[in-house]
Design an enzyme around this catalytic site. Structure first.
Site, PDB file in Angstrom:
ATOM      1  N   ASN A  54       0.830  -1.209   0.000  1.00  0.00           N
ATOM      2  CA  ASN A  54       0.000   0.000   0.000  1.00  0.00           C
ATOM      3  C   ASN A  54       0.863   1.258   0.000  1.00  0.00           C
ATOM      4  O   ASN A  54       0.615   2.212  -0.741  1.00  0.00           O
ATOM      5  CB  ASN A  54      -0.897   0.030   1.244  1.00  0.00           C
ATOM      6  CG  ASN A  54      -2.109  -0.880   1.127  1.00  0.00           C
ATOM      7  OD1 ASN A  54      -2.407  -1.403   0.057  1.00  0.00           O
ATOM      8  ND2 ASN A  54      -2.807  -1.067   2.227  1.00  0.00           N
ATOM      9  N   ARG A 390     -10.291  -3.810 -14.949  1.00  0.00           N
ATOM     10  CA  ARG A 390      -9.207  -4.709 -14.548  1.00  0.00           C
ATOM     11  C   ARG A 390      -9.692  -6.140 -14.692  1.00  0.00           C
ATOM     12  O   ARG A 390     -10.759  -6.480 -14.188  1.00  0.00           O
ATOM     13  CB  ARG A 390      -8.789  -4.473 -13.085  1.00  0.00           C
ATOM     14  CG  ARG A 390      -8.316  -3.065 -12.772  1.00  0.00           C
ATOM     15  CD  ARG A 390      -7.786  -3.002 -11.343  1.00  0.00           C
ATOM     16  NE  ARG A 390      -7.687  -1.636 -10.855  1.00  0.00           N
ATOM     17  CZ  ARG A 390      -6.644  -0.830 -11.074  1.00  0.00           C
ATOM     18  NH1 ARG A 390      -5.629  -1.274 -11.787  1.00  0.00           N
ATOM     19  NH2 ARG A 390      -6.624   0.402 -10.590  1.00  0.00           N
ATOM     20  N   ARG A 420      -4.774   2.236 -13.615  1.00  0.00           N
ATOM     21  CA  ARG A 420      -3.425   2.359 -13.070  1.00  0.00           C
ATOM     22  C   ARG A 420      -2.807   1.021 -12.674  1.00  0.00           C
ATOM     23  O   ARG A 420      -3.423   0.209 -11.994  1.00  0.00           O
ATOM     24  CB  ARG A 420      -3.444   3.291 -11.852  1.00  0.00           C
ATOM     25  CG  ARG A 420      -2.070   3.592 -11.286  1.00  0.00           C
ATOM     26  CD  ARG A 420      -2.129   4.770 -10.345  1.00  0.00           C
ATOM     27  NE  ARG A 420      -2.292   6.022 -11.070  1.00  0.00           N
ATOM     28  CZ  ARG A 420      -3.020   7.045 -10.623  1.00  0.00           C
ATOM     29  NH1 ARG A 420      -3.681   6.937  -9.503  1.00  0.00           N
ATOM     30  NH2 ARG A 420      -3.096   8.148 -11.323  1.00  0.00           N
ATOM     31  N   HIS A 450     -14.824   3.624 -15.650  1.00  0.00           N
ATOM     32  CA  HIS A 450     -14.705   2.824 -14.438  1.00  0.00           C
ATOM     33  C   HIS A 450     -15.978   2.021 -14.172  1.00  0.00           C
ATOM     34  O   HIS A 450     -16.035   1.222 -13.247  1.00  0.00           O
ATOM     35  CB  HIS A 450     -14.407   3.773 -13.255  1.00  0.00           C
ATOM     36  CG  HIS A 450     -14.005   3.091 -11.993  1.00  0.00           C
ATOM     37  ND1 HIS A 450     -14.789   3.110 -10.862  1.00  0.00           N
ATOM     38  CD2 HIS A 450     -12.907   2.363 -11.673  1.00  0.00           C
ATOM     39  CE1 HIS A 450     -14.197   2.437  -9.898  1.00  0.00           C
ATOM     40  NE2 HIS A 450     -13.049   1.974 -10.358  1.00  0.00           N
ATOM     41  N   TYR A 483     -12.272  -9.577  -2.860  1.00  0.00           N
ATOM     42  CA  TYR A 483     -12.949  -8.295  -2.674  1.00  0.00           C
ATOM     43  C   TYR A 483     -14.432  -8.528  -2.425  1.00  0.00           C
ATOM     44  O   TYR A 483     -15.055  -9.370  -3.078  1.00  0.00           O
ATOM     45  CB  TYR A 483     -12.822  -7.410  -3.922  1.00  0.00           C
ATOM     46  CG  TYR A 483     -11.438  -6.917  -4.264  1.00  0.00           C
ATOM     47  CD1 TYR A 483     -10.301  -7.418  -3.629  1.00  0.00           C
ATOM     48  CD2 TYR A 483     -11.253  -5.947  -5.229  1.00  0.00           C
ATOM     49  CE1 TYR A 483      -9.033  -6.964  -3.948  1.00  0.00           C
ATOM     50  CE2 TYR A 483      -9.984  -5.480  -5.561  1.00  0.00           C
ATOM     51  CZ  TYR A 483      -8.886  -5.995  -4.920  1.00  0.00           C
ATOM     52  OH  TYR A 483      -7.638  -5.540  -5.243  1.00  0.00           O
ATOM     53  N   ARG A 579     -14.259   2.321   3.924  1.00  0.00           N
ATOM     54  CA  ARG A 579     -13.076   1.514   4.192  1.00  0.00           C
ATOM     55  C   ARG A 579     -11.803   2.343   4.326  1.00  0.00           C
ATOM     56  O   ARG A 579     -11.028   2.166   5.239  1.00  0.00           O
ATOM     57  CB  ARG A 579     -12.875   0.491   3.078  1.00  0.00           C
ATOM     58  CG  ARG A 579     -11.701  -0.465   3.335  1.00  0.00           C
ATOM     59  CD  ARG A 579     -11.274  -1.202   2.090  1.00  0.00           C
ATOM     60  NE  ARG A 579     -10.451  -0.379   1.227  1.00  0.00           N
ATOM     61  CZ  ARG A 579     -10.561  -0.317  -0.094  1.00  0.00           C
ATOM     62  NH1 ARG A 579     -11.494  -1.002  -0.704  1.00  0.00           N
ATOM     63  NH2 ARG A 579      -9.766   0.442  -0.808  1.00  0.00           N
ATOM     64  N   HIS A 607     -15.137  -3.530  -0.804  1.00  0.00           N
ATOM     65  CA  HIS A 607     -15.026  -2.828  -2.088  1.00  0.00           C
ATOM     66  C   HIS A 607     -16.368  -2.354  -2.643  1.00  0.00           C
ATOM     67  O   HIS A 607     -16.410  -1.541  -3.567  1.00  0.00           O
ATOM     68  CB  HIS A 607     -14.337  -3.767  -3.096  1.00  0.00           C
ATOM     69  CG  HIS A 607     -13.880  -3.095  -4.345  1.00  0.00           C
ATOM     70  ND1 HIS A 607     -14.498  -3.281  -5.563  1.00  0.00           N
ATOM     71  CD2 HIS A 607     -12.852  -2.237  -4.575  1.00  0.00           C
ATOM     72  CE1 HIS A 607     -13.869  -2.573  -6.488  1.00  0.00           C
ATOM     73  NE2 HIS A 607     -12.872  -1.919  -5.924  1.00  0.00           N
TER      74      HIS A 607
END
Length: 721
Positions: A54, A390, A420, A450, A483, A579, A607
């Site tokens: 992270n 992704r 990213r 997204h 997730y 979160r 998530h």
């Protein structure tokens, strides 16, 4: 009172927390799981590894961006009143404290617990016994030496380009023949470096003194022990590991890029050579060697991190997978079948019977894969359209899309190249899909797509019918096991029409005159959320019950937070489950006294994005791909969709209620800005993630009609509460 609320300024900087400092608070919460003695040892190692990875991404993107602003003389304050320079000052102080706590956790707790569990980590090669020395020396010559490339620095060889995130060993060496001619008494030290091969396992299992023990030594310790073989004509004065972090934030001028795919490919190569923004060195590094690194890499003192232990703790994720220690890990949970999809009927028949709610990873992601797979093979399916942000390395969804195109179906896929750290992966998928005959769109100029949506167009007896999947998470079958996300399968006509409009917008800039059910960013989503919050505010001012529950990854949008403050001041009860980043402050007198914020950090990464509005008893529930962040509301293509069937609506509300009751993994944000674990006194012990695992297994057991062990794999301690 109501009129005063309307006139009050809810956008004062003292009402907000800086985004970057809030993110560091989140990483502290992850670190707390590594320090929690109630967690199994390998789970604690995993959480410590996560804090390290992270932090790497945080520096490569967020800190790098702030440094760019500082270099450019940008002095605009953020919503909390901090300039980039001030933010960097606070970040440095807080990060140094975080790193100190990481290594305190490793050295004082986890390292000792590993030893107690028959796993010995050799901290330095000098600790090796004679048998182990012979083993590692042979291992070095056989496995490591052929891979290494030592690089010296002198008048003919400039300081080498050190790769981003690579672990290296720096050394000061001296020619065995002495100093320069005519100056024999002067010490002539030269700098040299060698990269620790990333393709080799970071730790090596070596012979143990006790056959029942497992002894491990780090790769860099083996190299350091044998480093003289890399510089045969030199005496190695000192050698120590170091690691650098570079600016990895891609700068892409989309207006000037003739070919976005080629431009991103070009920028990816530059990621390895961006400005150095962090230097990690062993705390016992020779001061002369440290001076060379600081000078050559142009490092400020505050950007140097002295590490008391192994540099780059992300290797602990590999240690987590060490064989033979299952008792130190949580038992693997197997996602359960979706009740509404039980039986022999095909997935389209089941969707026609009613909307289907998906809750991952408690329920399997396989229905989403099957949805695309069946559509690819179904002779009645005319077209498949999907957005991909992704996907996994060996994606079954990609394979199905390619097969669909080969089967003659119209396949349109928007692959977001600007996702990213997935840019290269997505470029490869995009090229593969194009070769299979799919129509591929490389995102939109100036925006990231997204949203998570799939549209299947099918010819049926009644005519053309549209089937849609909408989700809060990515079409990634690997992360879907880790997730927590929600999804909806529907053939609702209004949503189907909106889905068609979405893809027409993405592929041809065709904007519909109106929308039925879906709300999109960056066009209407911000206004939608503000109007929903203001509606609750209106009800509260009228003396009616007003209530909001919102679950997301991050909350840092000033307009949304100001609207929440106004709602709270008017009497709206607001429960937020956030979160990560949260720039909202709780407990401000007359502003946020009716707001609670909790963060859940557990086995799975929270998530999903879920939004509940009481609406004077006519409850409304929405789910979507967007957090309450400026980038999601203003700079991305996002979708918010309603959950309208009463049964499913109750299921989603139930999920929110259970998370609000979590007493084991929830952290509450105090009015002092500090997160603390929930006070358990007088409360039932409840871990929401374990609860949902157990609930999914019990539901699956009822459907199957038996409780055979082969079907269910409960988590350790799932029934202990």
């Amino acid at each position: 009172m109501a009129e005063k609320d309307k006139e009050r300024d809810f956008g004062k900087k003292e009402y907000f927390t800086n985004r970057e400092l809030s993110w560091l608070d989140f990483n502290y919460r992850v670190l707390e799981e590594a320090r929690d003695k109630n967690n199994l040892l390998f789970e604690r190692l995993k959480f410590l590894s996560i804090t390290a990875s992270n932090l790497d991404e945080f520096f490569m993107i967020r800190v790098a961006s702030l440094k760019d602003m500082e270099h450019a003389g940008y002095e605009k304050e953020d919503l909390a009143g901090l300039t980039p320079k001030n933010q960097l000052k606070h970040i440095n102080k807080k990060t140094h404290q975080l790193v100190a706590m990481q290594y305190s956790t490793w050295n004082r707790s986890l390292l000792q617990l590993l030893k107690q569990n028959k796993i010995k980590m050799i901290s330095h090669h000098e600790e090796l016994n004679e048998k182990q020395k012979k083993f590692v020396d042979k291992y070095f010559m056989d496995e490591i030496y052929p891979v290494l490339t030592p690089m010296a620095v002198d008048s003919s060889r400039p300081f080498p380009l050190i790769r981003n995130k690579s672990l290296n060993i720096g050394a000061l060496i001296q020619h065995k023949k002495g100093g320069k001619k005519g100056n024999k008494n002067q010490e002539e030290l030269e700098f040299a470096t060698v990269q620790v091969p990333s393709g080799l396992q970071r730790f090596v299992k070596i012979p143990s003194e006790n056959v029942k023990d497992t002894t491990l030594v780090l790769l860099e310790e083996i190299i350091e022990r044998n480093i003289e073989y890399l510089f045969l004509n030199y005496k190695v004065v000192c050698a120590h590991p170091y690691r650098i972090m570079r600016n990895a934030d891609l700068t892409i001028d989309e207006d000037e890029a003739a070919d976005l795919l080629k431009e991103i490919q070009k920028q990816l190569k530059k990621r390895q050579w961006g400005e150095v923004i962090r230097l990690e060195v062993q705390d016992k590094m020779d001061k002369r060697l440290l001076h060379v690194l600081k000078e050559e890499l142009h490092m400020k003192e505050e950007d140097v991190y002295l590490i008391n232990g192994p540099i780059d703790l992300t290797f602990l994720m590999k240690l987590y997978g060490l064989e033979g220690f299952d008792h130190l890990r949580e038992k693997k949970y197997t996602p359960q079948p979706v009740p509404a999809l039980a039986g022999e009927e095909d997935i389209f028949t089941k969707i026609r019977k009613g909307d289907i709610l998906l809750h991952h990873p408690y329920q399997s992601f396989e229905p989403v894969v099957d949805f695309v797979r069946q559509a690819a093979k179904d002779e009645n399916v005319l077209a498949i359209k999907q957005t991909l942000y992704r996907v996994s390395g060996n994606s079954p969804i990609i394979a199905s899309l390619a097969q669909a195109a080969e089967n003659g179906k119209q396949v349109s896929v928007l692959v977001e190249l600007k996702a990213r750290f997935d840019e290269e992966n997505n470029i490869n998928w995009a090229i593969q899909l194009e070769k299979a005959g799919c129509h591929v769109i490389y995102g939109l100029r100036g925006l990231k797509t997204h949203s998570k949506i799939t549209l299947v167009v099918r010819r049926e007896e009644e005519g053309i019918k549209r089937y849609v999947h909408l989700g809060t998470g990515n079409y990634n079958d690997s992360t879907a096991k880790l997730y927590t996300d929600m999804g909806l399968l529907t053939c609702n006509q209004a949503i189907g029409e909106d889905a068609t409009a979405v893809f027409n917008m993405l592929s041809g800039y065709s904007e519909p005159l109106f929308w039925n059910k879906l709300s999109l960013a960056p066009l209407w989503l911000r206004d939608k959320f503000i109007s929903l919050i203001k509606r609750e505010t209106k009800y509260a001012r009228e003396g009616k019950k007003a209530f909001i529950i919102a679950k997301m990854n991050s909350l840092c949008d000033k307009g949304i937070i100001s609207a929440l403050y106004e709602a709270s001041a008017a009497g709206v009860k607001i429960d937020l489950i956030v979160r990560g980043i949260c720039c909202l402050r709780t407990g401000i007198s007359g502003v946020s006294e009716n707001i609670t914020v909790r963060s859940i950090v557990g086995t799975f990464l929270e998530h999903s994005r879920i939004f509940y509005f009481h609406n004077n008893g006519m409850e409304e529930v929405y789910m979507g791909s967007a957090d309450w962040m400026p980038r999601n509301l203003d700079k991305r293509v996002e979708i918010l969709f309603p959950v309208e069937e009463e049964k499913l609506k109750k299921e989603v509300i139930h999920i929110l209620e259970i998370q609000l009751e979590d007493t084991m993994k929830a952290h509450l944000l105090g009015k002092d800005g500090i997160y603390g674990k929930v006070d358990k006194r007088g409360k039932n012990l409840l871990c929401s993630q374990e609860y949902f695992c157990k609930e999914a297994m019990e539901t699956a057991k009822k459907i199957s009609g038996n409780g055979k062990d082969r079907v269910f794999h409960p988590l350790r301690g799932i029934d202990k509460h």
